[in-house]
Every structure is written in structure tokens, then in C-alpha cells.
Design an enzyme around this catalytic site. Structure first.
Site, PDB file in Angstrom:
ATOM      1  N   LYS A  77       0.837  -1.111   0.155  1.00  0.00           N
ATOM      2  CA  LYS A  77      -0.058   0.039  -0.121  1.00  0.00           C
ATOM      3  C   LYS A  77       0.783   1.337   0.255  1.00  0.00           C
ATOM      4  CE  LYS A  77      -3.956   2.005   2.613  1.00  0.00           C
ATOM      5  NZ  LYS A  77      -4.687   1.895   3.991  1.00  0.00           N
ATOM      6  N   SER A 152      -9.728   1.905   3.145  1.00  0.00           N
ATOM      7  CA  SER A 152      -8.941   2.522   2.172  1.00  0.00           C
ATOM      8  C   SER A 152      -7.977   1.797   1.480  1.00  0.00           C
ATOM      9  CB  SER A 152      -8.191   3.796   3.013  1.00  0.00           C
ATOM     10  OG  SER A 152      -7.394   2.984   4.029  1.00  0.00           O
ATOM     11  N   SER A 176      -9.884  -0.599   7.322  1.00  0.00           N
ATOM     12  CA  SER A 176      -9.359  -0.525   5.888  1.00  0.00           C
ATOM     13  C   SER A 176      -8.731  -1.654   5.316  1.00  0.00           C
ATOM     14  CB  SER A 176      -8.355   0.680   5.847  1.00  0.00           C
ATOM     15  OG  SER A 176      -9.270   1.761   5.831  1.00  0.00           O
TER      16      SER A 176
END
Ligand code: GLN
Length: 443
Positions: A77, A152, A176
Site C-alpha cells: 500500500k 482505504s 481499511s
């Protein structure tokens, strides 16, 4: 069968037996990413770096290094530092920033031989539940391109679902990892708070941030988690839940959940029961209270750290998107406004109650389960309303506030879209959670 169709453990076996090389596997992933680039899962691809890492992994394999991640392509990420690669956090606030060191979790993956392919798309500063707040554009769900992947960590969940990589790192502050895992039909594990090091992470809320993993199945998630937490254990999960006690929260029965999700969840609970688990009812605390406390506390902490970071440079914040600005505003209000005691202090008390309720519930059973989300993946553009977006984390914020490990595993389908079951366990019980997940996915 293509290389990218293998699971992580199948690829590891193929690499060991020299049926495929790490260079071939990495090439196959990059080709797949280019072919399906409309999904917009990656903000930055590190092709040259990845091919070099793959060549090194092949040398290690040739020398007989059979660590389970050696030569396995994975994604990271874009709020986690990888040395020499830009780190955007899905935001224009960090334009031009290139990481000068590796996060410890990245070092651990690389020393286990994993090949980092690229940095994945995410909601700006990890604030959001649809990936639509990214400054780098929305991500399209690989299973239905008219829908969001969740957020997210949307890019990380979706690149695993799209079989562009064999696993990925994400971050989970209040849902997330678990929410996008549910929307994309992958396994997502948020570890115990503190179980994985968070240095090198551009944090959202230090007292809640965790780094965890996405994989296609529970065994692969256990392998990745073992590498990043530094407790690398290779024994496989047996998926045996005989004699386990599994709690379903009373509060779930009153919760607003789509029929299809409820039906898939009930089916999965019955499967666990048939597999030998004892199902009991436990009482947590209203999910609503957990969600509100989470938003108050996380916004306050985020606002404080963002404002401190930008110091005299506050005009930079003009580059931030609407969601980030909203959090700075509400965060500042709840900490410094006249309602401080009413809002902030109360939220901090709720957090303490949640922690003790979750811990007592987990003394009565081995894990507590709920749906991960109240609906399956929503349409792109549909959740522009911030209140609705926040409500997406209804079931998830509690485990974050309690600091407990929790996973989302695919447990069925609703209208053709995947449904995730959240499994919350006691402190440091990640393997036990994944083992229950394996039973959910097997039967
Ligand atoms: N979706 C939640 C939020 O918007 C959780 C974010 C996260 O876990 N990083 O705050």
C-alpha cells in the site's frame, strides 16, 4: 493454467520444484497488471526494481533457499515506505516525496525473498471506505467494474482479487483492510495492535494504525503475516474448528444489514456449527457507539498530527481533498471546541468500555463473528455522502478500538457479489482466526 492463477503456496511449490522461475512469475504479474490496468490498482509500479529482486530470488532458490515467500510477487500500500520509490499516500500533499528507507515490514518481506511489484492505490491518507478519495483516481472492483473495491486499502485488496499479485500489504485503522477484503472477496487480516511494526508508515492515527495482509486464502494470509510480524511459522492451518466456541454478537441481530449479506452470514455460521464449532450469543456494545467513538478519536488524532506536520506550511493543506479537510475540521472541533467533554472525553470513555467488553466476550469464546460489512460492494459514485461512507465501518471499528486482531474472509455471495465474515479473536490469536476462516471457506 496461467502462473497468476496459482495461489501463493502453489507458486512457492512451483518455484521450489523449478517448474517456474521468480523472473517468470514476476513478468507474468507485470503483464497481467498492464493488461488490466484500467482497474487502477497501482499508483507506482517498480518494474526494474522488481525484476532485479526476482533475479536475486532465483539465485537464492538455486542455492536451495526454500523460504515460503522466496520469489513471490507482492504489492505494498502506498502509505508504507519502500526505499527509492515515491510514496504518495494517495494524496497531492506529498508530491515529489521518495522514501529514503524501507519500512521494517518491507525489509522483512524482502529478506524472506518476496518481490515487491509496486505501490497500491488508496484513499487519501487512508481516510475513506471506497478508494474514491484518492488523488490518483478511483479503483474499479475487479469482480464488477461499476463498483468500488472498498477502502482505504482498495488497491491492495483489488490487486489480489484481480490475480495481479499473490498477496499485498495494507493498513487498517478502523476497517481499511477488512472492508475492502469483504468487497473484493479476498482474505484480509488486521493484526493485534502492535503485532507488526509501523515504522515507515505515514500514519493516520498512531494509536489505532496496524499493518496487515491480503491474500487469496487463509493459509497464504498466515504465511504473509508470519513474515511481516517476524514470527515466521510455516505449519499449515488445519481448518479444524471442532470444540471451538464461536460467539455471535447480540447487537448483530438489530443491525441494519442487507438481506443477502444476512443470509450469506447465517449460512456460514451454520457451516461452522456443522464443522463442529459451538455457537453462542455474546454481548458486545452497540456497534453505533464504537463507530462514533472511532470517528471522534481518529479524527482528533489525525488533525493534530497533520497540523503539527505541516507546521508553518499550512497553505500546503490547500492540496488536500475534501475528506481530509473534513477530518481536520471535525478533529480540531472535537478536541478544542466548547463540547470537548461532551464529545472527546466521552468517546475516550466509550473506547475503554469497548475494550473491556470485547475482552470479556473473548474470555467466553474463541472468536466473535459478524458480517464484515452491512452490504456488498457499492456502486462507484454512490457513496459520495460522507455519513453513508462512514457507516460502512459499522461492524469494524470496535475491534480497532479494542486493539484486537480481526480478519474478513469470504463467506458467501449476495447478488453475485462476495460477502465477508469478520472474525475477531483474542490478543495475538491471528493464526486461530485464520484457522476458523479456513473452515468457513472450506465447507
Ligand atoms: N474507513 C475508515 C475511515 O474512513 C477506516 C480507515 C482506515 O482504517 N484507515 O476512517
Amino acid at each position: 493454467m496461467e502462473i497468476t492463477d496459482l495461489s501463493l503456496s502453489e507458486l512457492a511449490a512451483a518455484l521450489r520444484e523449478k517448474r517456474v522461475s521468480a523472473v517468470e512469475a514476476t513478468r507474468a504479474c507485470l503483464d497481467k497488471i498492464h493488461k488490466t490496468e484500467d482497474l487502477n490498482n497501482f499508483i507506482t509500479l517498480c518494474e526494474t526494481r522488481a525484476m532485479r529482486a526476482a533475479a536475486n530470488a532465483d539465485e537464492r532458490l538455486a542455492r536451495g533457499d526454500f523460504s515460503p515467500l522466496c520469489g513471490v510477487p507482492v504489492a505494498v500500500k502506498d502509505n508504507i515506505s519502500v526505499r527509492g520509490v515515491r510514496c504518495t499516500c494517495g494524496s497531492r500533499l506529498f508530491d515529489g516525496h521518495v522514501s529514503d528507507r524501507d519500512a521494517t515490514v518491507v525489509q522483512r518481506l524482502e529478506s524472506a525473498g518476496a518481490v515487491i511489484i509496486g505501490k497500491t492505490n488508496m484513499d487519501e491518507l487512508a481516510m475513506g471506505s471506497t478508494n474514491e478519495s484518492s488523488a490518483y483516481g478511483a479503483v474499479k472492483n475487479a469482480l464488477d467494474v461499476t463498483r468500488v473495491p472498498g477502502g482505504s486499502s482498495g488497491g491492495s485488496a483489488n490487486c489480489v482479487a484481480a490475480k495481479q499479485v499473490f498477496g499485498a500489504l495494507g493498513t487498517d485503522t478502523g476497517g481499511s483492510i477488512r472492508q475492502p477484503a469483504a468487497y473484493c472477496g479476498t482474505v484480509g487480516l488486521k493484526p493485534t495492535f502492535g503485532a507488526t511494526p509501523t515504522d515507515g508508515l505515514t500514519g493516520f492515527c498512531r494509536s489505532l494504525d496496524t499493518i496487515g495482509v491480503f491474500a487469496r486464502d487463509c493459509d497464504d494470509a498466515a504465511t504473509l503475516f508470519g513474515a511481516v510480524c517476524g514470527r515466521c511459522e510455516t505449519c499449515l492451518l488445519d481448518g479444524d474448528v471442532r470444540g471451538k466456541t464461536i460467539g455471535v454478537a447480540d447487537e448483530f441481530f438489530a443491525a441494519p444489514v442487507d438481506d443477502g449479506v444476512r443470509c450469506a452470514f447465517d449460512g456460514a455460521v451454520k457451516r461452522l456449527q456443522r464443522a463442529g464449532a459451538k455457537i453462542v450469543r455474546v454481548s458486545l456494545i452497540s456497534f453505533d457507539a464504537a463507530l462514533s467513538a472511532y470517528h471522534v478519536l481518529s479524527s482528533a488524532e489525525a488533525a493534530e498530527s497533520i497540523l503539527r506536520f505541516f507546521g508553518d506550511n499550512k497553505s500546503m493543506l490547500d492540496k488536500a481533498g475534501a475528506e481530509v479537510r473534513r477530518r481536520i475540521m471535525t478533529g480540531t472541533y472535537v478536541r478544542t471546541g466548547e463540547n470537548y467533554d461532551e464529545i472527546y472525553v466521552r468517546a475516550a470513555k466509550v473506547r475503554a468500555v469497548i475494550k473491556s467488553r470485547y475482552e470479556s466476550a473473548l474470555e467466553l469464546c474463541d472468536a466473535v463473528v459478524s458480517p464484515a460489512t452491512s452490504s456488498a460492494a457499492t456502486k462507484l459514485g454512490e457513496k459520495n455522502d460522507p455519513i453513508k461512507t462512514h457507516n460502512g465501518d459499522y461492524f469494524l471499528a470496535g475491534a480497532s478500538l479494542a486493539g484486537l486482531p480481526a480478519a474478513s474472509v469470504p463467506c458467501g455471495v449476495a447478488d453475485g457479489l462476495p460477502v465477508g465474515m469478520q472474525i475477531i479473536g483474542g490478543r495475538d490469536r491471528e493464526r486461530e482466526i485464520l484457522n476458523i476462516g479456513k473452515a468457513v471457506m472450506r465447507y
